[in-house]
Design a protein around this motif. Structure first.
Motif, PDB file in Angstrom:
ATOM      1  N   ARG A   1      -8.936  -1.897   5.038  1.00  0.00           N
ATOM      2  CA  ARG A   1      -8.057  -0.753   5.330  1.00  0.00           C
ATOM      3  C   ARG A   1      -8.649   0.112   6.440  1.00  0.00           C
ATOM      4  NH1 ARG A   1      -6.611   3.057   7.314  1.00  0.00           N
ATOM      5  NH2 ARG A   1      -5.660   4.917   6.459  1.00  0.00           N
TER       6      ARG A   1
ATOM      7  N   LYS B   1       0.146   2.065  -1.400  1.00  0.00           N
ATOM      8  CA  LYS B   1      -1.109   1.872  -2.116  1.00  0.00           C
ATOM      9  C   LYS B   1      -0.843   0.907  -3.268  1.00  0.00           C
ATOM     10  CE  LYS B   1      -4.768   4.289  -4.543  1.00  0.00           C
ATOM     11  NZ  LYS B   1      -5.289   5.577  -4.960  1.00  0.00           N
TER      12      LYS B   1
ATOM     13  N   PHE C   1      -4.158  -5.129   3.216  1.00  0.00           N
ATOM     14  CA  PHE C   1      -5.438  -4.579   3.653  1.00  0.00           C
ATOM     15  C   PHE C   1      -6.333  -4.453   2.436  1.00  0.00           C
ATOM     16  CE2 PHE C   1      -2.572  -3.334   6.980  1.00  0.00           C
ATOM     17  CZ  PHE C   1      -3.322  -3.555   8.130  1.00  0.00           C
TER      18      PHE C   1
ATOM     19  N   TYR D   1      -4.116  -1.823  -0.112  1.00  0.00           N
ATOM     20  CA  TYR D   1      -2.976  -1.235   0.591  1.00  0.00           C
ATOM     21  C   TYR D   1      -2.120  -2.332   1.191  1.00  0.00           C
ATOM     22  CZ  TYR D   1      -5.010   3.399   0.207  1.00  0.00           C
ATOM     23  OH  TYR D   1      -5.510   4.571  -0.295  1.00  0.00           O
TER      24      TYR D   1
END
Length: 143
Positions: free
Chosen positions: A25, A44, A123, A132
């Motif tokens: 991320r 998220k 990510f 994420y």
């Protein structure tokens, strides 16, 4: 030939490490993709993919939704089936750490929009798990 928004997002993800593994991320910098930002939905991952929280929604993507979902969980949205294609795409990106490019049919209040393409880009956190998701939507207004 001009690259589509989704192709540009995939190229960026590859550039920051996705070609070899799931990028962290921290490698993602929105300043690198200013023209894509109106088309993004940044989420998220909650409970290892049990749910997903809307964190950032670009203006173009936001205009496609019935309301502003920022801060809400996907499970709170009654029109999203928990075993449907949207959730499956998000969970597949979490499981595999790879992009999922499989557009989900749009069902919503805006009959003047058509979704052409979309991709879910994962990510990871420092431990390598996907934390994420960046979804990039390519939409067009009819007429």
């Amino acid at each position: 030939m001009t690259q589509s928004i989704v192709d540009k997002a995939l190229a960026y993800w590859d550039q920051i490490g996705g070609a070899n593994c799931t990028p962290e991320r921290i490698a993602f910098d929105p300043c690198d993709i200013p023209r894509l930002l109106p088309h993004v939905v940044f989420m998220k991952v909650v409970n290892g993919g049990g749910d997903f929280q809307f964190r950032v929604i670009g203006d173009t993507a936001r205009s496609f939704f019935a309301e502003n979902y920022t801060g809400r969980l996907v499970s709170d949205l009654q029109h999203v089936k928990q075993d449907g294609p949207l959730i499956e795409n998000l969970r597949q990106a979490v499981r595999t750490g790879r992009p999922v490019r499989r557009p989900v049919e749009y069902v919503g209040p805006r009959s003047d929009f058509v979704k052409l393409d979309e991709v879910v880009l994962p990510f990871s956190g420092p431990d390598g798990s996907v934390t994420y998701l960046l979804t990039v939507l390519e939409l067009v207004r009819l007429g």
